[in-house]
Design an enzyme around this catalytic site. Structure first.
Site, PDB file in Angstrom:
ATOM      1  N   ASP A  28       9.038  17.539  66.225  1.00 39.94           N
ATOM      2  CA  ASP A  28       9.187  18.347  65.012  1.00 39.94           C
ATOM      3  C   ASP A  28      10.579  18.185  64.390  1.00 39.94           C
ATOM      4  O   ASP A  28      11.551  17.824  65.073  1.00 39.94           O
ATOM      5  CB  ASP A  28       9.000  19.840  65.332  1.00 39.94           C
ATOM      6  CG  ASP A  28       7.576  20.171  65.759  1.00 39.94           C
ATOM      7  OD1 ASP A  28       6.756  19.242  65.835  1.00 39.94           O
ATOM      8  OD2 ASP A  28       7.310  21.354  66.027  1.00 39.94           O
TER       9      ASP A  28
ATOM     10  N   HIS B 206       5.194  19.444  58.166  1.00 44.97           N
ATOM     11  CA  HIS B 206       5.921  20.534  58.838  1.00 44.97           C
ATOM     12  C   HIS B 206       6.654  21.393  57.798  1.00 44.97           C
ATOM     13  O   HIS B 206       7.717  21.934  58.085  1.00 44.97           O
ATOM     14  CB  HIS B 206       6.903  19.941  59.848  1.00 44.97           C
ATOM     15  CG  HIS B 206       7.381  20.919  60.885  1.00 44.97           C
ATOM     16  ND1 HIS B 206       6.530  21.750  61.583  1.00 44.97           N
ATOM     17  CD2 HIS B 206       8.636  21.198  61.350  1.00 44.97           C
ATOM     18  CE1 HIS B 206       7.236  22.480  62.437  1.00 44.97           C
ATOM     19  NE2 HIS B 206       8.504  22.179  62.307  1.00 44.97           N
TER      20      HIS B 206
ATOM     21  N   HIS C  11      11.227  23.802  56.208  1.00 45.88           N
ATOM     22  CA  HIS C  11      11.189  24.452  57.521  1.00 45.88           C
ATOM     23  C   HIS C  11      11.219  25.974  57.369  1.00 45.88           C
ATOM     24  O   HIS C  11      12.056  26.680  57.930  1.00 45.88           O
ATOM     25  CB  HIS C  11      12.352  23.995  58.397  1.00 45.88           C
ATOM     26  CG  HIS C  11      12.089  24.240  59.867  1.00 45.88           C
ATOM     27  ND1 HIS C  11      12.471  25.387  60.514  1.00 45.88           N
ATOM     28  CD2 HIS C  11      11.468  23.471  60.800  1.00 45.88           C
ATOM     29  CE1 HIS C  11      12.107  25.331  61.779  1.00 45.88           C
ATOM     30  NE2 HIS C  11      11.498  24.161  61.984  1.00 45.88           N
TER      31      HIS C  11
ATOM     32  N   HIS D 196      11.541  17.994  69.807  1.00 48.65           N
ATOM     33  CA  HIS D 196      12.169  18.033  68.477  1.00 48.65           C
ATOM     34  C   HIS D 196      13.069  16.824  68.275  1.00 48.65           C
ATOM     35  O   HIS D 196      13.854  16.472  69.165  1.00 48.65           O
ATOM     36  CB  HIS D 196      12.995  19.315  68.306  1.00 48.65           C
ATOM     37  CG  HIS D 196      12.170  20.564  68.310  1.00 48.65           C
ATOM     38  ND1 HIS D 196      11.707  21.139  69.477  1.00 48.65           N
ATOM     39  CD2 HIS D 196      11.696  21.338  67.286  1.00 48.65           C
ATOM     40  CE1 HIS D 196      11.003  22.226  69.184  1.00 48.65           C
ATOM     41  NE2 HIS D 196      10.981  22.367  67.865  1.00 48.65           N
TER      42      HIS D 196
END
Length: 705
Positions: free
Chosen positions: A88, A138, A142, A237
């Site tokens: 991510d 995503h 964010h 991540h």
């Protein structure tokens, strides 16, 4: 130039352009704020977004790969001994390192990318596809989808999809919400947001390594290893902070899982779903290119404004420090010099051009006649007045005062008429509303005892100081004369001897051809010509004279518009001074750049800076801009207080300085914009007469009577 009114039919295109530019700037700042996280969701979901609708039990008990379009269907789970590595918050520089590891280990993974970072690194997204990885959405910034309204949810997802389309020519049906983890942690507000994402397969996780907490490599590997051979979606991540530990952990995790017999798959392959990729339409690709262009431009603009803020802050500090330093040096030098003028009293002729000055001309002439200067001649040139100016002067019947009448020809013509008729060695040029203090003439003429000095600027004081407008102009005059003009004197680049009070050698005026009518700022034009002729122009702070400043905003606008336009005309006329030597070169390489920077360029940039400052103040999460502004204001107060002390003025009016920075300063900036626009249009302005009121309440007792 003949006196008259400005053309009321000036083009206004520049104001429309200014508004469009400022609105565009605000738009790009908002875009930059969203993409950089300055603007985002609230800390918690607002009441209107808090949902009480229960999450379907199948979703909570099912696997991590959901289809929100089928809420009653449990999520899909991976088969035993199968792992889907997911990353991510990229793409970032760590993404490239992770891709290197995956290529070396021949493992495919799934990357959930942030749209704003796709804009910055589209090359990495293309590399993901080329090397067999999958990509999911995503969001663009964010943001926590549970905390934002539906329109923002759609915007976040759609803009990320467009960015992926522009970067790769494809779109994807995979999505992972930021701040998510396992499916059993989905709350009602999260589920409500997911109902807006029905085109996507929403991917949660079985194993959250929490590598964003920066644990050790062994901790990340342990957290990403399934128990008892179960299949798992593993969350790691590749952005959002320092991910060096994650990069190191990926290789160890792959090695360990392979040793335990695990197979690595992408999300769709791990559960037997079709590929997430669809070919992007032309509209999607074009929309993506526009999105990327806007985001990149907004970043450039925001970075440029940050650099401009820093540069202007440094420039403001340096300018203030230099002004105070040079003012102190000038004050000390003037005090040491203090020449004895008793042995050097050349004959003086005062020339007073007057047009419709009946309200103030009597006070002006009386104050001049009351000067303690022995050899003094006063010439009043009535420039075709339509009021009783000439009669007022005639009725004074004062010795040593001559009245010359002429047809209206403009101020320069009136001055030249008076100069031609004058008998004195020194010519003092004075506006028709100016009131001299008794000792001002001696102080004004004294510096001319130095044969290198060709002209002397006096100290103009605002006589009508009542009200905010009067106070603001009073502050402006005191600072301008006691800081800027002192600096110009020390640097030998004085650009203006004011029309209200200035002394000139006759030979100097003869050498430069008298007062020119080429510009609207004849005093600035004349002073620059004198500097270019090789003479020094100095400032005499003790030569005080009082003038009536504009009493309304409209009059102030017209006066400053003429001044600014005329100053730019003079700068252009004398631009070759920049490549000349001697006194002319000092004006060209010191005075003109200073005027260009602080009286033209900075005001043109000021509206953009102000819009950015207001944006940062209203939408920013920190108080940094407030502290910067307060520091700037404190610096302004200190420098203004020093100027007031030098000029022996009371500090009481300085309470209005903060309001001056918020209102008056912006008006002066708009004046410059109007002046520059007029120059671009090629408009020829006319001389504009200031309507007098005769209000000189601040002048010392006995001076203005």
């Amino acid at each position: 130039m003949v006196r008259g009114h400005a053309d009321a039919r000036h083009p206004r295109t520049h104001w429309v352009l200014l508004v469009v530019l400022l609105l565009s700037l605000l738009f790009f700042l908002v875009v930059s704020g969203f993409t950089s996280g300055v603007l985002g969701e609230s800390a918690r979901a607002p009441e209107s977004r808090i949902s009480t609708t229960p999450v379907p039990s199948g979703v909570l008990r099912g696997g991590p790969i959901l289809a929100p379009s089928r809420p009653n269907t449990a999520g899909l789970s991976l088969k035993d001994r199968h792992v889907a590595l997911t990353f991510d918050d990229g793409p970032t520089r760590y993404t490239a390192e992770i891709l290197d590891v995956l290529r070396r280990e021949q493992v495919s993974a799934t990357f959930f990318v942030i749209g704003s970072r796709v804009v910055a690194r589209p090359d990495l997204v293309r590399r993901m596809i080329d090397e067999g990885h999958q990509v999911g959405v995503h969001t663009f910034t964010h943001v926590n989808l549970a905390n934002i309204p539906p329109w923002r949810v759609r915007l976040e997802l759609n803009q990320t999809q467009l960015a992926i389309a522009a970067a790769t020519g494809r779109t994807t049906n995979l999505m992972r919400p930021p701040f998510s983890s396992q499916a059993d942690a989905i709350g009602p507000s999260d589920w409500k947001a997911l109902q807006l994402s029905t085109r996507y397969r929403v991917v949660f996780t079985n194993l959250d390594t929490k590598d964003w907490q920066r644990p050790g490599t062994d901790d990340i590997v342990a957290a990403g290893t399934p128990a008892d051979g179960a299949g798992a979606v593993v969350m790691l991540h590749d952005g959002g902070g320092n991910r060096e530990q994650t990069v190191r952990a990926v290789a160890d995790l792959i090695t360990g899982l392979r040793a335990d017999g695990y197979t690595f798959d992408t999300i769709t392959d791990s559960v037997g779903l079709p590929s997430p990729w669809q070919r992007a339409t032309t509209g999607e690709r074009v929309g993506g290119w526009i999105t990327m262009g806007v985001v990149r431009l907004s970043g450039v603009i925001a970075d440029g404004l940050r650099i401009a803020f820093l540069g202007l802050a440094i420039l403001a500090v340096l300018r203030t420090a230099l002004l105070v330093m040079f003012a102190r040096r000038h004050d000390m030098t003037t005090r040491r010099r203090s020449p004895d003028t008793a042995h050097h009293l050349p004959s003086v002729t005062v020339v007073v051009p007057a047009y419709n000055e009946e309200l103030g001309i009597a006070s002006a002439v009386r104050s001049l006649a009351a000067s303690d200067y022995p050899d003094l001649e006063i010439i009043v040139v009535d420039d075709g007045s339509t009021d009783a100016t000439a009669s007022v002067v005639d009725n004074l019947e004062m010795p040593g005062v001559r009245l010359i009448r002429q047809a209206n020809g403009g101020k320069p013509t009136a001055l030249n008429t008076g100069i031609a008729a004058a008998r004195g060695e020194i010519l003092v040029l004075v506006d028709g509303d100016t009131v001299f203090e008794p000792d001002a003439m001696r102080a004004l003429v004294a510096p001319l005892s130095d044969p290198a000095v060709g002209a002397v600027s006096g100290n103009t004081k605002v006589g009508n100081r009542r009200g905010l407008l009067g106070s603001w102009q009073h502050i402006e005059y005191v600072i301008g004369f006691n800081l800027d003009r002192r600096m110009f004197d020390v640097l030998q680049c004085m650009p203006t001897v004011p029309g209200a009070i200035g002394a000139f050698r006759r030979e100097t005026l003869d050498a430069v051809g008298g007062v020119s009518s080429d510009t609207l700022a004849e005093d600035t034009d004349l002073t620059m010509a004198i500097c270019r002729g090789g003479w020094r122009v100095v400032y005499a702070p003790d030569a005080r004279a009082w003038t009536e400043a504009p009493s309304t905003l409209g009059q102030l606008w017209r006066q400053r518009y003429r001044w600014c336009y005329g100053t730019m005309q003079s700068m252009w006329k004398h631009r070759h001074a920049a490549v000349e030597s001697g006194a002319s070169g000092k004006l060209g390489r010191r005075g003109l750049p200073y005027l260009l920077a602080f009286q033209v360029a900075l005001p043109l940039l000021a509206p953009a800076i102000d819009v950015a400052a207001i944006y940062a103040l209203v939408f920013g999460s920190s108080m940094q801009i407030v502290w910067v502004w307060l520091a700037f204001l404190a610096m302004q107060y200190l420098s203004a207080a020093y100027a007031f002390v030098l000029d022996r003025e009371k500090l009481a009016p300085l309470w209005t300085l903060v309001l001056q920075q918020l209102v008056y300063r912006q008006m002066m900036y708009l004046v410059v914009i109007q002046s520059v626009a007029s120059a671009v249009y090629g408009i020829r302005l006319k001389w504009q007469k200031l309507r007098r009121t005769g209000d000189m309440e601040a002048a010392p007792v006995g001076v203005a009577t």
